[in-house]
Each structure stands twice: as C-alpha cells, then as structure tokens.
Design a protein around this motif. Structure first.
Motif, mmCIF file in Angstrom:
data_model
loop_
_atom_site.group_PDB
_atom_site.id
_atom_site.type_symbol
_atom_site.label_atom_id
_atom_site.label_comp_id
_atom_site.label_asym_id
_atom_site.label_seq_id
_atom_site.Cartn_x
_atom_site.Cartn_y
_atom_site.Cartn_z
ATOM 1 N N ILE A 1 0.839 -1.204 0.000
ATOM 2 C CA ILE A 1 0.000 0.000 0.000
ATOM 3 C C ILE A 1 0.870 1.249 0.000
ATOM 4 O O ILE A 1 0.646 2.194 -0.767
ATOM 5 C CB ILE A 1 -0.955 -0.025 1.210
ATOM 6 N N ASP A 2 1.900 1.261 0.833
ATOM 7 C CA ASP A 2 2.807 2.418 0.886
ATOM 8 C C ASP A 2 3.541 2.619 -0.440
ATOM 9 O O ASP A 2 3.714 3.752 -0.901
ATOM 10 C CB ASP A 2 3.823 2.234 2.007
ATOM 11 N N THR B 1 -6.060 1.938 -2.495
ATOM 12 C CA THR B 1 -7.335 1.970 -1.778
ATOM 13 C C THR B 1 -8.029 0.616 -1.837
ATOM 14 O O THR B 1 -8.542 0.120 -0.816
ATOM 15 C CB THR B 1 -8.244 3.058 -2.377
ATOM 16 N N ALA B 2 -8.038 0.003 -3.013
ATOM 17 C CA ALA B 2 -8.710 -1.286 -3.174
ATOM 18 C C ALA B 2 -8.028 -2.376 -2.358
ATOM 19 O O ALA B 2 -8.697 -3.212 -1.726
ATOM 20 C CB ALA B 2 -8.738 -1.674 -4.653
ATOM 21 N N ASP C 1 -10.044 3.040 4.733
ATOM 22 C CA ASP C 1 -9.602 4.415 4.501
ATOM 23 C C ASP C 1 -8.080 4.516 4.647
ATOM 24 O O ASP C 1 -7.510 4.098 5.648
ATOM 25 C CB ASP C 1 -10.284 5.341 5.508
ATOM 26 N N ILE C 2 -7.424 5.071 3.628
ATOM 27 C CA ILE C 2 -5.963 5.227 3.678
ATOM 28 C C ILE C 2 -5.567 6.699 3.689
ATOM 29 O O ILE C 2 -4.403 7.039 3.456
ATOM 30 C CB ILE C 2 -5.276 4.515 2.490
ATOM 31 N N GLN D 1 -1.835 11.285 3.488
ATOM 32 C CA GLN D 1 -1.422 12.563 4.079
ATOM 33 C C GLN D 1 0.039 12.502 4.520
ATOM 34 O O GLN D 1 0.823 13.425 4.263
ATOM 35 C CB GLN D 1 -2.326 12.896 5.271
ATOM 36 N N PHE D 2 0.413 11.409 5.177
ATOM 37 C CA PHE D 2 1.786 11.246 5.660
ATOM 38 C C PHE D 2 2.786 11.354 4.512
ATOM 39 O O PHE D 2 3.764 12.104 4.588
ATOM 40 C CB PHE D 2 1.936 9.897 6.366
ATOM 41 N N PHE D 3 2.546 10.617 3.445
ATOM 42 C CA PHE D 3 3.487 10.643 2.331
ATOM 43 C C PHE D 3 3.434 11.980 1.580
ATOM 44 O O PHE D 3 4.456 12.425 1.041
ATOM 45 C CB PHE D 3 3.243 9.474 1.379
#
Length: 251
Positions: free
Chosen positions: A161-162, A212-213, A218-219, A224-226
C-alpha cells in the motif's frame, strides 16, 4: 489543461518552488533534465515491474517481464545496444496471476499498461535528445524517490500500500513539473511534455485506486503522511539539481 491539473495540484501538498523553475529554465540545464527524465521513465517501468513480479504473477510471467525490460536496462546502465532498436518492443507473453494474489489481475492490468507507456516515453525522450544533440551519458539518481521509499512499512499488505502511494506521488509530481517547465523549453520539447500530462495523471490515479482497493479501508492518513514527506523533499534545499529535486541549494 487546467482541468487535468486541478486534481494533481489538490493532491500534492506544494507547488514546484520558483527557485527550481528558475534553475530548470537555464539552457545549460537542458541535458540534465533530459537525461534524468530518461532514467526516471525507466525507473517508473522497473518499479511497476517489481510490483507485478513481487505481488501478482507466476514465475514464468515474472521472467518474461525481466526479459522485456532488459534491453532498456542494458542501454541505460551498461551502454549496450543501439537506442533505435528499442522502438515498440512488445511484451511477448501474457501475464498469468499467481494463485496467491487476490488482487493480481487488477495490478497486472494497470501496471502492464503503465510499463508500456513509460517505455514508449523513454524512447521519445531519446528521440528528443537526438534532435537536440544531447549525448547519452550515465547520471546519478536524485534523493527524491529514495526519500519517499525509506518510509515504506516492512510488513504486508501495508508495504505494498505504501509503495503504491509513493508511486502516486511520484507520478503526480512528474505531471506537475512537466506542466510547470513546458512553456520555458524549446517548443518541440514543451509540446512533448504537455502531451505526457494525461498519461501521468492517469498513472497517479491508478496507483491511488490500487492502494485503496488493496487496503480495503480508509488510507487518507497514510496518503497525508506521504504527501507531507513529498513536500519536504520538494521544498528543502537540495545540492543535486534533477527533475524531481528540491530547492537548489545555491539559490
């Protein structure tokens, strides 16, 4: 163009600084911009290939991906082969999702298309370099992608995800910078950069929708962090001028 760029600008946490643009506009910086852009196109293809091989396909499909990119890597990293032979090289095998991958087909579909487009852009940059008599030479990588990826978590599926979120920011920044610098470049290069905006904008959306999928939740906090980390890299002094570099340290 503004309609295309509006979501990009909303996604990014900062605009390209005026100091970077002032440096990029200098004619003597054109070779650096083109060489770094060239390598960035290959690295984008390599990153997408890694995601497919690591998370989505069987071993034979993974080997086919390696062979697909090998001539481009040989030219770029080992200065082997004629760049003209890189035109329209097809992927010669259908990608077969690994049995273990619940999201393999969607990842394959989006990333294979992305690889095809990035390799096409790679060749187009070589054509631009030929027209403008910019000789190919090796160039070091900037801190940008490395600075994002150092924050990727080490466990799955969070690591994937990241990586996808990082991919979204890299593509979005590329799109924003193409639009930013295009008016100040020779006309044919400016037109070329404008022609890239639509695909770069779609790439960022593809990365984000995949993240997202796969997360299934919710990511926005991770996005926001990245986004904050990406803005730090863009807004802080940078000794090494490149396509994705920060504020030129001498400015």
């Amino acid at each position: 163009m503004d309609e295309l760029l509006q979501p990009i600008r909303g996604f990014l946490h900062c605009a390209t600084p005026a100091a970077w643009l002032a440096q990029a506009k200098r004619p003597e910086q054109l070779p650096v911009l083109l060489l770094d852009h060239l390598v960035c196109e290959l690295k984008a293809a390599q990153s997408a290939m890694f995601l497919i091989r690591r998370y989505a396909v069987d071993e034979a499909s993974g080997e086919a991906l390696l062979q697909w990119l090998k001539p481009y890597e040989d030219f770029t990293y080992r200065k082997q082969g004629d760049w003209r032979s890189l035109a329209n090289r097809p992927l010669k095998k259908s990608m077969i999702p690994a049995a273990r991958s619940a999201y393999g087909q969607e990842l394959i579909d989006k990333m294979v298309l992305l690889i095809k487009e990035e390799l096409h852009h790679f060749y187009q940059v070589l054509e631009v370099m030929e027209r403008h008599q910019v000789a190919y030479d090796t160039i070091g990588s900037s801190r940008y992608a490395r600075g994002l990826l150092r924050h990727v978590r080490t466990y799955e599926p969070e690591a994937l995800i990241d990586k996808l979120i990082c991919g979204a920011y890299i593509e979005a920044r590329s799109c924003e910078r193409f639009a930013c610098i295009a008016p100040y470049l020779p006309a044919d290069i400016g037109d070329f950069y404008i022609s890239l905006l639509r695909s770069e904008a779609r790439h960022y959306q593809d990365y984000l929708s995949l993240a997202t999928a796969i997360a299934g939740q919710d990511i926005s906090a991770r996005v926001q962090f990245f986004g904050e980390r990406e803005a730090e890299l863009i807004l802080t002094p940078d000794e090494d001028f490149k396509f994705h570099s920060g504020v030129p340290a001498a400015s």
